[in-house]
Every structure is written in C-alpha cells, then in structure tokens.
Design an enzyme around this catalytic site. Structure first.
Site, PDB file in Angstrom:
ATOM      1  N   HIS A 185       0.821  -1.200   0.000  1.00  0.00           N
ATOM      2  CA  HIS A 185       0.000   0.000   0.000  1.00  0.00           C
ATOM      3  C   HIS A 185       0.861   1.258   0.000  1.00  0.00           C
ATOM      4  CE1 HIS A 185      -3.045   2.928   0.942  1.00  0.00           C
ATOM      5  NE2 HIS A 185      -2.330   3.302   1.976  1.00  0.00           N
ATOM      6  N   CYS A 477      -2.156  -6.393 -15.387  1.00  0.00           N
ATOM      7  CA  CYS A 477      -3.040  -5.934 -14.317  1.00  0.00           C
ATOM      8  C   CYS A 477      -2.384  -6.002 -12.947  1.00  0.00           C
ATOM      9  CB  CYS A 477      -4.347  -6.721 -14.303  1.00  0.00           C
ATOM     10  SG  CYS A 477      -4.163  -8.489 -14.081  1.00  0.00           S
TER      11      CYS A 477
END
Length: 546
Positions: A185, A477
């Site tokens: 993150h 992706c």
C-alpha cells in the site's frame, strides 16, 4: 549520517525532519476475566460502530481513491463476522473485550496471510482495524500517523490504507518503511501522491536517534542523521493532463483501465477517467460467506460493481480461491505448500459446478449493467487448462474468454494458450514471486519482486511477442502497470492495455501520451538488456529522459 538501502517504489528526492508513525498497541492482556461477560461482550459492537463512523466521516471529506480506501476500511470495522467472533470469545472464554477483538482479528488476518497475493496484503488492514477498535475500547489514542506540525519524512514499520488515505502531500515529503514491497500500500499511495518512497529499509526503526532523513526513491537509498535536516520537497510534476483515451504520442492505442474489488473501487475508478476495468476481483462476494452465495446474490453484487462502467469493457476474474485462500464451503483441506497447491482455476477442475454458477451470475450481471464483459481465469498453467476454461465460459453464453499469466509455464506457452482464448492478462505481482521464488509479502525479498527485474521483463517480452504475432490483446493488471515510466516500457513490449489502482490512471495515461511507440520500444529493449533492476530503470530513463 548513516546510509541505509531499500527498494525505491516512487521516484524523486526529498529530505526533512523525521516523523515516526506510532507502532501498534501492546497486545491486550487476557485477564482479568470480566465480572459480567454479557455486559463486556455488549461493549464490542458500539466500539466497532464508533470506529466505522470515524472512518466514514473522514471518507466524506475526501474524494476518489482516498474515499474508497476509507469506506472499505470502515466497512471492515463494522464487519458482523468480526464482531460476532469477538463477542463469542468474551462469552465462551471470559476474555476482556479488547483481548477478544485482538484474537478475533488475528484469526482473520492469519487466514488472509495464508491466502497469499492480494488477500495477504489485506491482513495489514485487518490489524489496523483491530488496533482502532481496541483503542476505542481502552479509551486511548489509536496508533497511526501523528499530527504533523510541518513538512516531514514519515518513517514507519508499514502503513495501513486508513493511516494514509487522507495525508496532506504538502506536509509529507517522503515515505520510508522497514517492511513492505513494490506492491505494498505504501508504494501505491506514494505514487498516487507523487512523493518519493523507499520500502524494505531494514534497520531504519532501530535508528531511534534519527531526527532527519534524505530519501532517494530512484536509487532506494535513505540517509539518516542525528542532526536536523532542512526540509526539501521533491520537484513536483505539473498537474497531470490526460485526454481520457490511452494512446502513445503517435496515436498507438494502449487502454488505461482500473483494478477494482468493490463498488467503492468502481466509483473511484470512474472518477479518475479509467476507460474500463482490466481486473475485477470477485473474491469480495465470498470471503465472509459460510455457504456458497446463490447465483442471485452474486449477480446483484457483481452488477453493483459493474454498473458505473455501462457501455465500457470490464474484465472479470473468476474466483481466485482454494486451499491457500480458505473458504468454508469449498472444504479443500490442508496442503503442505498451499501457494503451489489447488488454487485458482485448479479448484474448478474438481468443483466445476461452482465455476458454472459464478459464470451464470456474471452473465446476468453483465446484462443488468450493460457492460462489455470478458471473463478470465486465475492460475492457468497450460494450454489445455485454458481451453477447458474457455469452453465453459462460452457454454455460459459469455463471448470473450481469457486467462491470467501468473505462472512462468504459462508465459512460456503464451502462443499455445492464445490459440485457445481471446486474450491474456499478466499478473505481474504473482508472476514475479513465482519467477524468483520470493514471497512478495516478505520485506527482505522486496528487491526480487521489483517489476523492473530484467528476468521478469524478458518473460513479459515473450508474452507480448506472442500476442502481436496472433493479433490478440495482452494486458497487464499487476502494480507494474501503475508505474508511469514502466507503463511505457510495457507498451514497448507489446502490451495493449494497462490496469491499475484508480489513483494511478491519470498519471499513466499522461505518461503514455508523452512519447511515440518507437521510443517506448527502444526503452524496452534497453531495459531487457540490463543486468539489474536498477540498471533497467537507468537504461529506460536514458532513452525517455529523466
């Protein structure tokens, strides 16, 4: 001044005073037993609701990706399964409420870690929610980012989405974490904010006397000092301007798409101008379910996510689960090495009925929402597996079938696989960890999971060439697609679409428009010839400038 090294995940150089992110709360004690277990259990739900309300309040003040992150974390705090499990621990074992929440959340986090990949990355979110609820129960300030009195370099063990979703980029000069990796993150957030970041910096937390730091997100170096360091922000790029259509400077199309896993993600992606969805993770519909969700339940849940993209392309990935991503209704048992076991499409070979019901629900949701739907399978390794999956997709009335390229064998067999399906999409996160035998959640191995690693790029080159020769689309992706400079290199390797977290969409779209395809091809060849990830970056920069 001492020099530490890690993995640079967001480019730029900055320096300034150090601000430390508070560590997690101490583990709450299991004693004394509550005098009134029922009353003690009754404290948990209001505390969880209070945390959720605080997070929803923060979400209401922001937009886009930050809003989606905070809403998702708020929903996690109010998860009935988590609350119920904690209440049962109070009632059944006479635990104090803080301890019960701690143990219940750890059980959820352990299951997510065992899942690996994207699910493992959510374990940190569960721990964040755990600490917030425990702090609410104890009446103390929760851990997290301190209130900044001036521009600072944030130093942390790791960062949870809710810690950082509404950070002020004018006050945060750079991010440095001891844990994490290129897909963490922290990496995603730093790129979104346009600030330098270095992760997996071993030893940075031990430097307790550090008051200043200089951070180089390109080389992955962090210099720490016990003397004050003048605040200096990285040079900010001009405000990103993007037409909303993915194309190189000379008009070669490269679709810029979003990765989504919830309705909140979808709304955020639409807001950034994504041309569609390159990866819709459907696991959210199953994770809290003790029984397989009905076709009707799945159809409604998928339609809610798809509807914002009416008229646009959406690629739906079928359930990526198995023994390493335990779901109660699958009853897959225990495996000695679940990351290499029955997972992804392999589950469907034994339980094709589960796949068929999901495909029925996807077809219904596509009709309800009006999207141009394609379906792809995770963890495909051979052309025979790809053909088996494609046949079931078409039998369900869905026209476009594809597969994920996450296994090195699949990358090496792309031509044969593309003969059986309509497209492929490269999951660079999983492909990297399988190529290097390096768990992407292990900070000590973060350098091996750097998407600029030449060995990984050479596999992507094989996939891109096969797609071009057969005239079939090749997408990416994984988080590699979110790096604006690497995005151009991927286009130069033959990739026809890039899918990423919503916040990266405008920057990637603008970066693609900055050079003609020939320049990206030249940069790709230079990176392929490099001996290390650092040299690959340098080689691409030498061609593209910067």
């Amino acid at each position: 001044m001492s020099r530490l090294t890690g993995v640079g995940v967001s480019s730029g150089r900055a320096s300034g005073p150090v601000a430390r992110v508070a560590e997690a709360l101490p583990e709450p004690p299991a004693t004394p037993a509550p005098e009134d277990p029922a009353a003690e259990a009754a404290r948990i739900r209001p505390a969880a609701d209070a945390v959720a309300e605080q997070l929803f309040g923060r979400a209401a003040r922001v937009e886009g990706d930050a809003k989606a992150v905070l809403e998702t974390t708020a929903a996690m705090a109010a998860d009935p399964a988590l609350i119920s499990q904690a209440e049962q621990l109070v009632a059944g074992r006479s635990l104090p409420a803080p301890r019960a929440v701690h143990e219940a959340a750890n059980g959820f986090a352990d299951a997510l870690r065992a899942a690996g990949g994207y699910m493992a990355e959510r374990a940190r979110d569960v721990q964040d929610v755990r600490d917030r609820i425990v702090a609410e129960l104890l009446g103390v300030t929760p851990p997290g980012v301190p209130e900044l009195s001036g521009p600072s370099v944030l130093v942390a063990r790791d960062l949870a989405p809710a810690d950082t979703a509404d950070l002020d980029p004018d006050l945060v000069l750079a991010l440095v974490t001891e844990e994490g990796g290129p897909t963490s993150h922290t990496a995603i957030l730093a790129r979104a904010l346009g600030i330098p970041a270095v992760v997996a910096v071993r030893g940075v937390l031990a430097a307790t006397d550090a008051v200043g730091a200089s951070v180089d997100g390109d080389t992955g170096t962090v210099e720490i000092s016990d003397q004050p360091v003048t605040a200096r922000a990285a040079e900010r790029a001009a405000a990103v301007e993007w037409s909303g259509t993915g194309t190189t400077a000379d008009g070669h199309p490269v679709k810029v798409l979003a990765n989504v896993g919830s309705a909140a993600d979808a709304r955020a992606a639409v807001g950034t101008g994504a041309q569609g969805v390159g990866l819709f993770r459907t696991e959210f519909c199953y994770l809290a379910a003790s029984d397989e969700p009905s076709v009707e339940t799945q159809r409604a849940a998928y339609a809610e996510v798809l509807t914002p993209f009416a008229g646009k392309p959406v690629v739906v990935r079928t359930l990526d689960a198995g023994a390493d991503k335990p779901l109660a209704f699958l009853d897959m048992g225990v495996e000695p090495n679940p990351a290499l076991g029955v997972r992804g499409v392999r589950v469907s070979f034994d339980r094709p009925d589960v796949l068929d019901r999901q495909l029925e629900a996807i077809a219904g949701a596509a009709a309800d929402s009006g999207v141009e739907v394609s379906v792809m399978a995770p963890m495909v390794a051979t052309a025979d597996e790809a053909a088996w999956f494609a046949a079931r997709v078409r039998a369900a009335g869905l026209q476009r079938a594809g597969v994920m390229i996450e296994v090195p064998a699949a990358a090496l067999s792309t031509a044969e696989i593309l003969a059986a399906v309509d497209f492929v999409s490269i999951g660079t996160n999983d492909l990297a960890q399988y190529v290097f035998a390096a768990d992407r959640m292990t900070g000590a191995l973060a350098e091996l999971n750097d998407p600029w690693q030449p060995a990984l790029l050479r596999l992507l080159d094989i996939v891109g060439r096969a797609g071009a020769e057969l005239g079939k689309p090749v997408g990416v992706c994984g988080e590699a697609a979110a790096d604006p400079r690497l995005a151009g290199v991927l286009a130069g390797l033959g990739v026809t679409s890039l899918s990423m977290g919503a916040s990266a969409v405008p920057a990637v779209g603008a970066a693609l428009a900055g050079h003609p395809l020939a320049a990206f091809r030249q940069a790709a060849q230079a990176a392929l010839a490099a001996p290390t990830s650092a040299r690959a970056r340098e080689a691409a920069n030498a061609v593209l400038g910067g």
